[in-house]
Design an enzyme around this catalytic site. Structure first.
Site, mmCIF file in Angstrom:
data_model
loop_
_atom_site.group_PDB
_atom_site.id
_atom_site.type_symbol
_atom_site.label_atom_id
_atom_site.label_comp_id
_atom_site.label_asym_id
_atom_site.label_seq_id
_atom_site.Cartn_x
_atom_site.Cartn_y
_atom_site.Cartn_z
ATOM 1 N N ARG A 1 12.091 141.030 -33.876
ATOM 2 C CA ARG A 1 10.764 141.024 -33.261
ATOM 3 C C ARG A 1 9.865 142.058 -33.950
ATOM 4 O O ARG A 1 10.333 143.128 -34.362
ATOM 5 C CB ARG A 1 10.950 141.402 -31.794
ATOM 6 C CG ARG A 1 9.700 141.492 -30.954
ATOM 7 C CD ARG A 1 9.162 140.159 -30.627
ATOM 8 N NE ARG A 1 8.260 140.173 -29.491
ATOM 9 C CZ ARG A 1 7.450 139.167 -29.209
ATOM 10 N NH1 ARG A 1 7.423 138.090 -29.968
ATOM 11 N NH2 ARG A 1 6.665 139.203 -28.159
ATOM 12 N N THR B 1 4.738 128.430 -31.763
ATOM 13 C CA THR B 1 5.932 129.165 -32.152
ATOM 14 C C THR B 1 6.827 128.076 -32.661
ATOM 15 O O THR B 1 6.459 126.904 -32.610
ATOM 16 C CB THR B 1 6.512 129.881 -30.914
ATOM 17 O OG1 THR B 1 5.626 130.926 -30.544
ATOM 18 C CG2 THR B 1 7.889 130.479 -31.122
ATOM 19 N N SER C 1 8.724 139.520 -25.006
ATOM 20 C CA SER C 1 8.658 138.124 -25.451
ATOM 21 C C SER C 1 9.220 137.194 -24.391
ATOM 22 O O SER C 1 9.954 137.622 -23.492
ATOM 23 C CB SER C 1 9.468 137.984 -26.739
ATOM 24 O OG SER C 1 9.572 136.632 -27.111
ATOM 25 N N SER C 2 8.876 135.920 -24.518
ATOM 26 C CA SER C 2 9.493 134.886 -23.664
ATOM 27 C C SER C 2 10.439 134.007 -24.477
ATOM 28 O O SER C 2 11.010 133.057 -23.932
ATOM 29 C CB SER C 2 8.417 133.989 -23.057
ATOM 30 O OG SER C 2 7.506 134.741 -22.315
ATOM 31 N N GLY D 1 6.299 127.672 -26.864
ATOM 32 C CA GLY D 1 5.527 127.379 -25.651
ATOM 33 C C GLY D 1 5.087 128.602 -24.875
ATOM 34 O O GLY D 1 4.726 128.491 -23.704
ATOM 35 N N GLY D 2 5.138 129.793 -25.508
ATOM 36 C CA GLY D 2 4.659 130.991 -24.814
ATOM 37 C C GLY D 2 5.397 131.179 -23.500
ATOM 38 O O GLY D 2 6.631 131.109 -23.440
HETATM 39 O O1 DON Z 1 7.110 136.018 -27.914
HETATM 40 C C1 DON Z 1 6.474 135.315 -27.155
HETATM 41 O O2 DON Z 1 6.789 135.084 -26.007
HETATM 42 C C2 DON Z 1 5.242 134.612 -27.702
HETATM 43 N N1 DON Z 1 4.713 135.349 -28.810
HETATM 44 C C3 DON Z 1 5.620 133.229 -28.075
HETATM 45 C C4 DON Z 1 4.446 132.425 -28.518
HETATM 46 C C5 DON Z 1 4.680 130.987 -28.461
HETATM 47 O O3 DON Z 1 5.695 130.503 -28.029
HETATM 48 C C6 DON Z 1 3.581 130.165 -28.894
HETATM 49 N N2 DON Z 1 3.944 128.786 -28.866
HETATM 50 N N3 DON Z 1 3.830 127.807 -28.487
#
Ligand code: DON
Length: 565
Positions: free
Chosen positions: A106, A378, A448-449, A469-470
């Site tokens: 990370r 992501t 992070s997720s 997917g954040g």
């Molecule tokens: O680490 C995280 O949780 C975010 N930066 C992830 C971002 C993400 O999944 C964007 N995508 N769809």
């Protein structure tokens, strides 16, 4: 005369139509496959070129780790919206003996970062500062992460072989898919804004269309240098020097010291027993493993009936509310804050948390406006090799194309700083709120997720899964796993089925367009739930181990591609 003219027009028009049809059929060069059954294993990733490169490495005798490294670098070329050398991620690995490992690569906050760096004089968050431009960038971790995985677990022991396909892919180009061409065109103005006067394939003279070759000469040189000199070149050598000089000239705060001190870390895996299964996932700085543990623990005594059943939806949503409330309060980088992990993932804790829930109505959370979800990107890939080693890896720039800053070296830089809480209670890109535990501190990793996950059944490898997917990542992994483990779906149905999501704040059950029946929506509304439809949730890549072999499934929601061997 008039008639003849009409007739020839018709011929020309129908020839054009024919050509148009067949042209559509011949591009892209690789026929995308969403589901593959295989005997030995395979690769599922967000882009056909990356999947193909990974499979070639497996066929040459590389193991799952070798293939993962090759796929990660390939995605930095052919899937620049999220694939990266300027970002970071997490990898879960299960070796041939069944031991599990979690690698954290990370990004970190720059040493010169400060807790209030995104606030104005009145203490308000300055819009856009943590999401676009040089100040949004965290210290990249991907190259170090790949080298760390290589040095411990590579079978090929040949770094150059793993990098070479990506060097060629960048140098020779690859045909853009329709979605990619569209997405690049949509972002050109932002690239121009962040990189004025720069000549770059991200700033084309005219709009891209499907099938256009995307050539990245500068990136090819960067990858060539990483190939011949290793991560050292990226963190200490000439690549680092050129990168830092340019970033500082543009007002950034990253320094050579940040690059020198960056380290990728092996972390203790979060393992959750659930019935015949054990779910292994990512510990902090990801919230994924802990929250996933909480979700499974909350529903363990529930008798699941069907994906359309209101009580099934209710109990999952209520578990999600409680777990995300805990995420916001307790979680951050465990190198900086003490997280009560053992308590949070214990069966007793979640049982207690669910005590005040009853199927008669929704448990209220006070409402809050959530941030606008821009383009969220992501990427995840899953790999199994012929000896049963498994890699589940999620990697990101955070938002689509990250900070939109193109580094010297031709690669995009992340906007991961937005995953910190810019201010207590202020929603980030994904509407997530955070507290003290996730405040900005020099050298700290942002929460992070991302939830790369490996599940065992009766002690044997069972499912390799993950998604972008954040904030929705954890609930998507939870839901797809429930689909397989409780509803006994095959992996194709489990991944292609529609998804829903709750993250405590805002107080809404989000569901993919068309996912909930009118009857279900009405039922939930009567019980006090607010429901809201939205576009696609996640892009999941999974591998299920069946009695016959492997079921490899790529999400229908993108250009994702599965290949087996
Ligand atoms: O680490 C995280 O949780 C975010 N930066 C992830 C971002 C993400 O999944 C964007 N995508 N769809």
């Amino acid at each position: 005369m008039k008639k003849r003219w009409n007739k020839s027009l018709l011929v020309v028009f129908s020839t054009f139509l024919l050509c148009f049809q067949s042209c559509k059929d011949v591009t892209p060069t690789v026929q995308i496959k969403k589901r593959v059954l295989s005997k030995n294993g395979g690769v599922v990733s967000a882009h056909p070129e990356a999947t193909k490169i990974g499979l070639d490495i497996l066929k040459q005798g590389g193991n799952a780790i070798d293939a993962a490294i090759a796929v990660h670098f390939a995605l930095s070329v052919c899937y620049p919206v999220a694939g990266n050398v300027g970002g970071g991620g997490f990898m879960m690995y299960r070796d041939e003996k069944g031991s599990l490992y979690a690698l954290d690569f990370r990004e970190k906050a720059p040493i010169a970062s400060t807790e209030n760096m995104y606030l104005d004089g009145q203490g308000e968050v300055i819009k856009g500062l943590s999401t676009e431009g040089v100040l949004a960038v965290g210290v990249p971790g991907a190259v170090k992460g790949m080298e760390e995985a290589f040095s411990k677990y590579s079978a090929l022991k040949n770094w150059e072989t793993l990098l070479q396909p990506s060097v060629e892919l960048a140098k020779n180009g690859f045909p853009l898919t329709k979605k990619q061409a569209h997405n690049l065109n949509k972002n050109v103005d932002k690239f121009k804004r962040q990189n004025p006067q720069l000549e770059s394939p991200f700033i084309p003279k005219r709009p891209y269309k499907e099938g256009d070759l995307f050539i990245q000469k500068e990136l090819a040189l960067t990858l060539e240098t990483i190939k011949s000199e290793g991560a050292e070149a990226f963190y200490k050598g000439r690549l680092a020097e050129a990168f830092i000089a340019d970033i500082q000239a543009r007002g950034g705060i990253l320094s050579m010291e940040d690059m020198h001190s960056y380290d990728a870390k092996w972390r203790d895996v979060i393992s959750i027993p659930y019935k015949d299964f054990v779910i292994h996932s990512m510990p902090p700085p990801s919230s994924g493993g802990i929250v996933l543990a909480q979700l499974f623990n909350a529903v363990e005594s529930h008798a699941f009936t069907s994906i359309h059943n209101m009580q099934d939806v209710q109990i999952m949503v209520e578990a999600e509310k409680r777990a995300y409330a805990d995420r916001a309060h307790f979680m951050g980088d465990s190198d900086f804050v003490k997280i009560p992990i053992e308590t949070l993932i214990s069966k007793a804790y979640m049982k207690d948390r669910m005590k005040d829930f009853s199927f008669s109505g929704a448990s209220p959370t006070e409402g809050i406006e959530h941030g606008t979800i821009e383009s969220e990107e992501t990427t995840h890939f899953s790999i199994v090799d012929q000896d049963g080693r498994a890699v589940s890896l999620t990697t990101t720039l955070n938002g689509g194309y990250g900070s939109k800053v193109i580094a010297t070296g031709g690669y995009l830089l992340n906007n991961e700083m937005d995953d910190f809480s810019s201010k207590v209670g202020h929603p980030n890109l994904y509407g997530l709120v955070g507290a003290e535990a996730n405040k900005i501190e020099p050298g700290k990793r942002m929460l992070s997720s991302m939830t790369p996950t490996i599940i065992e059944k009766n002690g044997a490898l069972f499912l390799v899964i993950g998604t972008p997917g954040g904030s929705t990542i954890i609930t998507s992994v939870f839901q797809a796993s429930i689909n397989v483990m409780e509803y006994k779906m095959d992996l194709e149905e489990a991944i292609q089925s529609c998804r829903f999501h709750h993250q405590w704040k805002p107080e809404e059950v989000f569901y993919e367009d068309g996912c909930f029946s009118d009857e279900l929506i009405m039922g939930l509304t009567q019980k006090g739930y607010k429901t809201k439809s939205r576009s696609n949730i996640g892009r999941m890549e999974g591998i299920l181990i069946t009695e016959e072999g492997y079921e490899l499934v790529a999400d229908k929601r993108g250009d994702d591609h599965a290949m087996g061997y």
